[in-house]
Design a protein around this motif. Structure first.
Motif, short mmCIF file in Angstrom:
data_model
loop_
_atom_site.label_atom_id
_atom_site.label_comp_id
_atom_site.label_asym_id
_atom_site.label_seq_id
_atom_site.Cartn_x
_atom_site.Cartn_y
_atom_site.Cartn_z
N TRP A 119 0.59 -1.13 -0.03
CA TRP A 119 0.04 -0.04 -0.11
C TRP A 119 0.77 1.11 0.05
O TRP A 119 0.40 2.29 -0.42
N VAL A 163 1.19 1.63 -3.65
CA VAL A 163 0.02 2.08 -4.21
C VAL A 163 0.09 3.38 -4.04
O VAL A 163 -0.66 4.34 -4.96
N GLU A 164 0.20 3.96 -2.98
CA GLU A 164 0.31 5.64 -2.61
C GLU A 164 1.07 6.30 -3.71
O GLU A 164 0.58 6.99 -4.36
N TYR A 210 -2.28 6.58 -6.22
CA TYR A 210 -2.91 7.47 -5.56
C TYR A 210 -2.51 8.81 -6.05
O TYR A 210 -3.02 9.77 -6.14
N TYR A 256 -10.00 1.78 -3.14
CA TYR A 256 -9.49 2.10 -1.48
C TYR A 256 -10.90 1.86 -0.64
O TYR A 256 -10.67 1.30 0.39
N ARG A 264 -10.97 -1.89 -0.13
CA ARG A 264 -10.11 -2.42 1.00
C ARG A 264 -10.35 -2.05 2.35
O ARG A 264 -10.30 -2.45 3.29
N LEU A 321 -5.01 0.42 5.63
CA LEU A 321 -4.90 -0.01 4.45
C LEU A 321 -4.21 -1.17 4.54
O LEU A 321 -4.25 -2.27 3.87
N ALA A 322 -3.08 -1.59 5.56
CA ALA A 322 -2.38 -2.89 5.77
C ALA A 322 -3.19 -3.93 6.45
O ALA A 322 -2.72 -4.87 6.68
N ALA A 326 2.05 3.24 5.45
CA ALA A 326 1.13 3.12 4.38
C ALA A 326 0.10 4.13 4.40
O ALA A 326 -0.20 4.86 3.43
N ASP A 327 -0.39 4.36 5.59
CA ASP A 327 -1.48 5.18 5.74
C ASP A 327 -1.19 6.89 5.90
O ASP A 327 -1.40 7.70 5.13
#
Length: 218
Positions: A101, A104-105, A109, A150, A153, A160-161, A168-169
């Motif tokens: 994640w 992913v960011e 994102y 998102y 998820r 997120l994880a 990740a957040d």
């Protein structure tokens, strides 16, 4: 032990990413102002710290680092404790999900959301130009698709994880914070789990402290 030094300004998204991590782990640090609006990041002194003339840079003794995500991971590893383990490296499966994640960011994102921030906030300030509405509209369509993923998820996990906050957040904080100052903040209303996740992040003491130095109007 001398505090680590962070070179930049708190209003910078990349600097604030680093500062939030320092606050999360409770590390002593000194923020040394490098005014990017005045071009100080291109000074010979700063280019020695970051050869690309960007902010932030970090100095910890004789170690000098640049690139905000790498700096943040260094901080989270150095100051890891049983109470604060935001990379989850003691659990290989959880660490893998943090890595997923985080990627992913960076690759989904950020590319969808950041052009809206640049067009609505950053370019008008730094270049004195109005927003390019075509860029904004195209980015909004990309962002909607990302937020659908998102939402799915976050309907299964609080963060997120997993059901724990992680790097990740936190990585999403700086640009999302400025996105919420654009005319398009209400987009998150269509994704209730995403909105709840964001509100949870904004309630963290570290983010409250750093965002207090990130003006949304100039």
């Amino acid at each position: 032990m001398s505090p680590v030094k962070v070179f930049g300004r708190a209003i910078s998204t990349n600097v604030s990413r680093v500062l939030v991590c320092l606050e999360e782990v409770g590390a002593d640090y000194e923020l040394v102002t490098v005014d990017f609006l005045a071009g100080e990041q291109n000074s010979p002194e700063h280019v020695e710290r970051n050869p690309f003339g960007k902010i932030p840079a970090l100095q910890d003794g004789d170690l000098v680092l640049f690139e905000s995500r790498a700096i943040a991971k260094y901080i989270l590893r150095k100051y890891k404790s049983s109470e604060v383990d935001l990379l989850r490296e003691s659990n290989i499966k959880e660490a893998a999900l943090v890595d997923v994640w985080t990627e992913v960011e960076a690759h989904q994102y950020y590319p969808a959301l950041s052009p809206i921030v640049f067009e609505c906030i950053i370019f008008p300030i730094m270049r004195g130009v109005p927003a390019n509405q075509q860029v904004v509209d195209e980015s909004l369509e990309k962002l909607k698709k990302v937020l659908e993923t998102y939402e799915a998820r976050l309907s299964e996990n609080r963060y997120l994880a997993g059901d724990f906050v992680s790097f990740a957040d936190l990585n999403h904080f700086p640009f999302t914070y400025y996105f919420m100052a654009t005319p398009y903040a209400s987009l998150f209303d269509a994704y209730p789990h995403v909105k709840a996740w964001w509100e949870s992040l904004m309630s963290r003491p570290s983010i409250k402290k750093i965002s207090a130095n990130m003006p949304t109007k100039f």
